[in-house]
Scaffold this active site. Structure first.
Site, mmCIF file in Angstrom:
data_model
loop_
_atom_site.group_PDB
_atom_site.id
_atom_site.type_symbol
_atom_site.label_atom_id
_atom_site.label_comp_id
_atom_site.label_asym_id
_atom_site.label_seq_id
_atom_site.Cartn_x
_atom_site.Cartn_y
_atom_site.Cartn_z
ATOM 1 C CE1 TYR A 272 103.646 -25.742 74.036
ATOM 2 C CE2 TYR A 272 103.777 -24.254 75.910
ATOM 3 C CZ TYR A 272 104.361 -24.837 74.794
ATOM 4 O OH TYR A 272 105.649 -24.505 74.437
ATOM 5 C CB SER A 303 102.460 -22.704 67.066
ATOM 6 O OG SER A 303 103.869 -22.866 67.008
ATOM 7 C CG ASP A 304 103.702 -21.741 73.704
ATOM 8 O OD1 ASP A 304 104.920 -21.489 73.565
ATOM 9 O OD2 ASP A 304 103.100 -21.573 74.771
ATOM 10 C CE1 TYR A 305 109.128 -20.037 70.534
ATOM 11 C CE2 TYR A 305 111.044 -21.046 71.549
ATOM 12 C CZ TYR A 305 110.459 -19.985 70.884
ATOM 13 O OH TYR A 305 111.224 -18.887 70.578
ATOM 14 C CB ALA A 307 101.904 -25.820 70.758
#
Length: 774
Positions: A272, A303-305, A307
């Protein structure tokens, strides 16, 4: 006009080369990509998580074929389905395997090209699902200093997860944790890049095995969070990371590089945070130049959640404001090299239009989709996409998994203090034992946990172990927060007046006891991932929350000996407890076998041998406190010591060990040569025990400043009373290398101190000098 009208007939697909399991994976990927229309490619870059309840499942968490057909009428397929374990009803292993089979069958049979989906799960310290084995949090696993054990535990996790139809673990976390105020410390392997790298490699190898996945026992490992996530400004989750490129490469990128080049990790999750003004999901230098070009990474980046949305803005949270909307965010992430957006279809839905209007070239999309398909072929999903529910059920009940969790819990426990050898307790000399504290009778698993079939508390473990010979007197003493669950957003402090009444009640029991066992520390709310403004977990101080210190003071005044067990997700500045307890153990979170492990250690069935993987500071004002600092960084403070409360690598035993003077195999080498350092270690006590031999290195004179010492090797050794073992630790060119004044990764000629001992403290180390000649 949509390309759907020009789709080939399904009969022409059945004999396509990509369907042939004997063809090389590279050729299968190339053939499949050539047959895919743009919409099908973009579908592979998307995932559903919470939306699966609206698009795939009925109210009981089972596949709803009608709903699924209405949600995916075009037959474009889908890349991933997130966390099937959180589907309604709390499905056991058999039921979850049945659900993943049903969803898989829908996408295979109802998409034009029959491309299977990947199911991903959180597997931080065991599968985060019902009936899954839960072992210690990673910060605890790092305390074992035992990579072989860590590999076995993640092999076990992979087996449990894969049997239920899971293909990718969003684990391991190889962030280097240099900010103890940060709520995610528990998810990491600590503050040292070398230790984190060795544990990260072990975790990847446990998950992935040899990378062939042929026996349906392994998963794709996902390294996270790339990069620098463990050193956020102000200690708040997702904050900017302000470090130089040299520090970034030597500290925060190092574990990722080793887990890819040695461990073979197939997936990476971008972080993030931003570095030098560039968020990781838009960082072409990080994701393309370093990750792929320099390191040769051929897997895929997720991707991070949410992000990618944050490159624009997440309403009521924050945004990086590099993009004016989701469309621009998708373009930035795709150009940077993010292969897949998690967890829901959001920004990447715009990629079809981005290609059609010329903002992105279809060749870029092919480049991003190729690695996603590659792993699906390597997992065997095109050939055998389903699992056996009965096998999943049998694996979930294996006794050896519970036993391995107990082994890990025992090896995690770290003895920090043992005045007058009070521990272990002799059951024959104790009549009444008071078990007191807010963590004495609660499940202690920490974040991203599943729901094990059996969890033992401290009270349960001690009571069972004591049997009829000792009377157990229990009281909570005080609370930490109301509730205390990781999933409860609101953190509510407990009423001090009620707590003081509770402390008074506890004291009445304490006065009857011979010894007091205190279970204190934190809970799942006081140290956790702060993922939203109403779900916080970072802190401004490191004291124990609530009236726990008042409880300690009150018990201390009774004169009863105190044996304290700390359970927490981050280091706690426990000066008061450290002073007043006769015995102090750091446990972090021990997993489902907490009670059994604590009792085994308390009564001497097991001799603790854990070591601290992160420094315990004296106060929040001592941050940063990591041991591998620069020479000018710890000069001193007015009215206080600059030393930590407990140092990295520190941990005691019920027995004693003696190390001989270290000897170098060769005391003079060239920059590209190897050597080794040898030491004899003897158990001089009366109990079998484990010691961790630690090797630190310091470059005496260098072109840029170097840390005062750096861990570069270690080995956990088990010794019988009187036994001696000879230990050899390799010194490789990489053990001595760093980024010099010109940012070249080199070994500079000169003298290096090779330091051997059992902690990072100077007084626990012996030195020998290695010369490197040009």
């Amino acid at each position: 006009m949509s390309e759907k009208n020009n789709l080939p007939a399904s009969d022409s697909i059945r004999e396509a080369p990509y369907k042939n399991p004997d063809l090389a994976v590279e050729d299968r990927v190339k053939d499949l990509l050539s047959r895919m229309i743009l919409e099908e490619k973009i579908a592979q870059m998307q995932c559903v998580w919470n939306e699966k309840n609206d698009t795939l499942l009925d109210e009981k968490g089972n596949l709803d074929p009608v709903k699924a057909s209405q949600s995916y009428p075009e037959g474009y397929g889908l890349g991933q389905v997130g966390r099937p374990s959180d589907s309604g009803g709390g499905k056991n292993a058999r039921e979850l395997a049945g659900l993943t089979n049903a969803i898989q069958q829908f996408f295979v049979e109802n998409s034009r090209l029959g491309i299977p989906v990947i199911f991903h799960e959180e597997c931080l310290h065991g599968l985060a699902g019902p009936d899954a084995t839960s072992f210690p949090q990673p910060i605890g696993l790092a305390s074992t200093f035992n990579p072989a054990l860590v590999r076995r535990l993640y092999e076990m996790t992979a087996l449990e997860a894969r049997s239920r139809g899971i293909h990718q673990a969003l684990t391991p976390v190889v962030d280097v944790a240099r900010e103890p105020r940060w709520g995610r410390v528990e998810e990491t392997f600590g503050e040292d890049p070398y230790l984190v790298s060795r544990m990260g490699i072990a975790a990847v190898q446990g998950f992935q095995g040899d990378g062939n996945y042929r026996y349906k026992q392994n998963l794709i490992a996902t390294l996270k969070h790339f990069a620098g996530h463990g050193y956020p400004e102000s200690g708040t989750n997702c904050a900017p990371v302000n470090v130089s490129e040299r520090t970034l490469r030597e500290v925060f990128l190092y574990p990722f590089r080793k887990a890819i080049q040695e461990g073979g990790a197939r997936s990476v999750m971008a972080s993030y945070n931003e570095i030098d003004g560039v968020p990781s999901h838009a960082n072409t230098w990080l994701l393309r130049k370093v990750l792929r070009k320099e390191w040769g990474f051929s897997g895929y980046v997720v991707s991070d959640y949410y992000a990618i949305r944050e490159l624009n803005e997440r309403p009521e949270l924050y945004g990086h404001h590099l993009a004016k909307d989701g469309w621009e965010a998708a373009v930035l992430a795709a150009r940077a090299g993010v292969n897949m957006e998690l967890p829901e279809p959001d920004c990447y839905r715009h990629l079809v239009d981005s290609v059609k209007d010329g903002s992105l070239d279809v060749s870029l999309i092919d480049e991003l989709v190729g690695p996603l398909l590659d792993q699906k072929f390597r997992m065997g999903l095109f050939d055998e996409p389903y699992v056996d529910p009965e096998t999943a059920g049998m694996i979930a009940t294996r006794k050896e998994h519970r036993q391995l969790a107990l082994v890990a819990a025992r090896e995690t426990i770290t003895l920090l203090k043992n005045d007058n050898n009070l521990a272990p307790l002799d059951k024959n000399r104790i009549r009444k034992l008071a078990v007191i504290g807010p963590n004495a009778n609660r499940e202690l698993l920490g974040g991203y946990s599943g729901k094990p079939r059996k969890v033992t508390t401290v009270l349960e473990g001690i009571t069972k172990h004591a049997g009829d010979s000792i009377k157990i007197l229990y009281h909570e003493g005080c609370k930490i927060t109301k509730g205390g669950s990781w999933n409860e957003d609101l953190v509510v402090p407990f009423d001090p007046e009620e707590d003081r009444k509770s402390i008074a009640e506890a004291l009445a029991l304490v006065k009857q006891a011979d010894v007091v066992v205190l279970a204190l520390g934190g809970n799942e709310q006081t140290s956790r991932e702060a993922w939203d403004l109403n779900h916080m977990g970072d802190r401004t101080n490191l004291q124990m929350v609530g009236l726990q210190d008042e409880l300690v003071d009150a018990i201390y005044e009774t004169g009863k000996p105190i044996i304290a067990f700390l359970f927490n997700g981050r280091p706690l500045a426990v000066r008061n407890l450290s002073k007043k307890a006769s015995v102090l153990y750091e446990c972090w979170y021990l997993g489902q076998e907490t009670g059994r492990a604590v009792a085994d250690v308390l009564f001497g069935e097991y001799n603790p041998g854990g070591k601290l993987p992160i420094t315990v500071p004296r106060s929040v004002g001592h941050i940063p406190a990591y041991y591998n600092h620069k020479p000018s960084a710890r000069r001193g403070y007015l009215f206080d010591s600059a030393d930590p409360l407990y140092a990295f690598g520190y941990g005691l035993s019920y027995t004693r060990f003696k190390m001989s003077k270290p000897v170098l195999e060769k005391d003079t080498i060239k920059p590209d040569e190897f050597t080794a350092v040898r030491v004899d270690i003897t158990n001089t006590g009366k109990r079998t025990g484990d010691e961790v031999v630690q090797m630190y290195i310091r470059d005496r004179v260098s072109s840029v400043t170097r840390p005062v010492k750096e861990l570069k090797g270690f080995l956990r050794v088990s010794l019988e009373p009187g036994e001696t073992k000879s230990i050899s630790l390799d010194i490789r060119p990489e053990s001595l290398a760093f980024y010099n004044i010109d940012m070249n990764y080199v070994v500079e000629p000169g003298e290096f101190e090779i330091l051997l001992g059992n902690s990072s403290r100077d007084k626990d180390l012996q030195a020998v000098v290695l010369k490197v000649q040009s």
